[in-house]
Design an enzyme around this catalytic site. Structure first.
Site, PDB file in Angstrom:
ATOM      1  CE  LYS A 127      -4.418  -1.782   1.583  1.00 49.02           C
ATOM      2  NZ  LYS A 127      -5.609  -1.622   2.397  1.00 49.02           N
ATOM      3  CE  LYS A 185      -6.207  -7.982  -0.440  1.00 46.23           C
ATOM      4  NZ  LYS A 185      -7.583  -7.526  -0.630  1.00 46.23           N
ATOM      5  CE  LYS A 213     -13.732  -3.604   1.596  1.00 41.71           C
ATOM      6  NZ  LYS A 213     -12.669  -3.295   2.555  1.00 41.71           N
TER       7      LYS A 213
END
Ligand code: ATP
Ligand code: MG
Length: 328
Positions: free
Chosen positions: A111, A192, A195
């Protein structure tokens, strides 16, 4: 009776990965355990959020919990920031966590990739997650595979503190499903499903209707071989789709392989659209009924009270062990 805790971030676009990896377990566990399900809004601000949107997303997740079958008479449902114990315990745990172990967390690396400087909250995210879990003397944490490393850290922190300060926390265990624990992105099946991924065709949201589901599945990345065969290493795209098919139906991976022997990807994908749309329809209908109801607000208020009662007891114990406060 075992205590179960888990949470989902209100970052929008709740997808079938969240459902098949984690949410489905929420319903399964609520009959025989004391379940606490949280909407972890403080985690979501580790990346920028629009305040008005965040409020709506919190209610969206709460409504989805109920829509998939979480029963507020059996489980406690609440919003993380409504219970101050999470932030309080997080600080205490931060002081027992090492920067070295936090910098090894793959979610932080993912991230913060490409940024010159990342918010400190993104770095300490796993500590807040450990606080969420330990605050409720949790035994079992139903989550997707991507959370394995964070659960391990939570266990390490609990054991470290128990050894140093005397028995303080229950050491929890993660609960991961065999199928569904890691649903991959449809456009890039080596990542993966997420969202926060930019491409909306990378995921199927739980509230998508048939036409959206069709678009995402028909455009999903596969391979040029054209054989419906499960092989994660060499055929990650079709293997991911088979995994989704199996999770939404009563067919095993082997059943599916047999059923589509000699068929092309087109026929398989068309059937997968149907299977997925059928599975998601009742969730969407329930959601529409609940999302703007007073019931939803009442559930969250009552849930926060119950969660607060438990968390206050834990915080008294933690403060006593650490020698914090003046000892009233
Ligand atoms: P974000 O990109 O904002 O982190 P997310 O999709 O990872 O969103 P979270 O709210 O972080 O969602 O995770 C909620 C739950 O869903 C966790 O238990 C997590 O392990 C699970 N989960 C997330 N993505 C997947 C996936 N692709 N497959 C299976 N489970 C998943
Ligand atoms: Mg996540």
């Amino acid at each position: 009776m075992k205590r179960v805790f888990s949470g989902v971030q209100p970052t929008g676009n709740i997808h079938i990965g969240n459902y098949l990896g984690a949410l489905r377990q929420f319903v399964e566990l609520q009959n025989d355990n004391e379940c606490i399900y949280c909407i972890v809004d403080m985690h979501s601000i580790t990346v920028p959020q629009q305040p008005q949107e965040l409020r709506q997303h919190i209610l969206d997740v709460a409504a989805l919990y109920l829509a998939i079958g979480v029963d507020p008479k059996k489980a406690t449902v609440f919003v993380q920031s409504d219970v101050p114990g999470h932030a309080e315990l997080s600080w205490v745990l931060t002081c027992s966590a090492y920067t070295g172990e936090l910098s090894r967390m793959t979610q932080f690396k993912d991230k913060s990739k490409g940024r010159e400087s990342a918010p400190a909250g993104l770095f300490t995210y796993p500590v807040l997650m450990a606080a969420d879990i330990l605050l409720y003397d949790t035994h079992v944490v139903p989550v997707g595979n991507d959370q394995k490393q964070h659960i391990e850290l939570c266990r390490d922190l609990a054991i470290r503190i128990n050894n140093k300060y005397g028995e303080t926390f229950v050491v929890p265990e993660g609960r991961f499903l065999k199928e569904g624990a890691r649903i991959m992105a449809l456009d890039e099946p080596t990542r993966k499903m997420s969202k926060s991924a930019e491409n909306p065709l990378s995921r199927i949201s739980l509230l998508d209707d048939e036409s959206k589901i069709k678009k995402a599945i028909m455009k999903s990345t596969t391979d040029s071989e054209g054989e419906v065969r499960f092989d994660i290493e060499n055929k990650p795209g079709i293997s991911n789709l088979m995994n989704i098919y199996s999770s939404f139906s009563s067919l095993s991976i082997e059943d599916i392989q047999k059923k589509y022997q000699g068929c092309g990807y087109g026929d398989f994908k068309k059937d997968l659209v149907q299977v997925t749309a059928e599975a998601l329809r009742p969730i969407r209908e329930q959601y529409e009924e609940i999302r703007h109801s007073q019931e939803l607000i009442d559930v969250l208020k009552e849930g926060a009270e119950k969660a607060n009662d438990i968390s206050e007891k834990t915080m008294l114990r933690v403060k006593e062990r650490f020698g914090l406060g003046f000892g009233k």
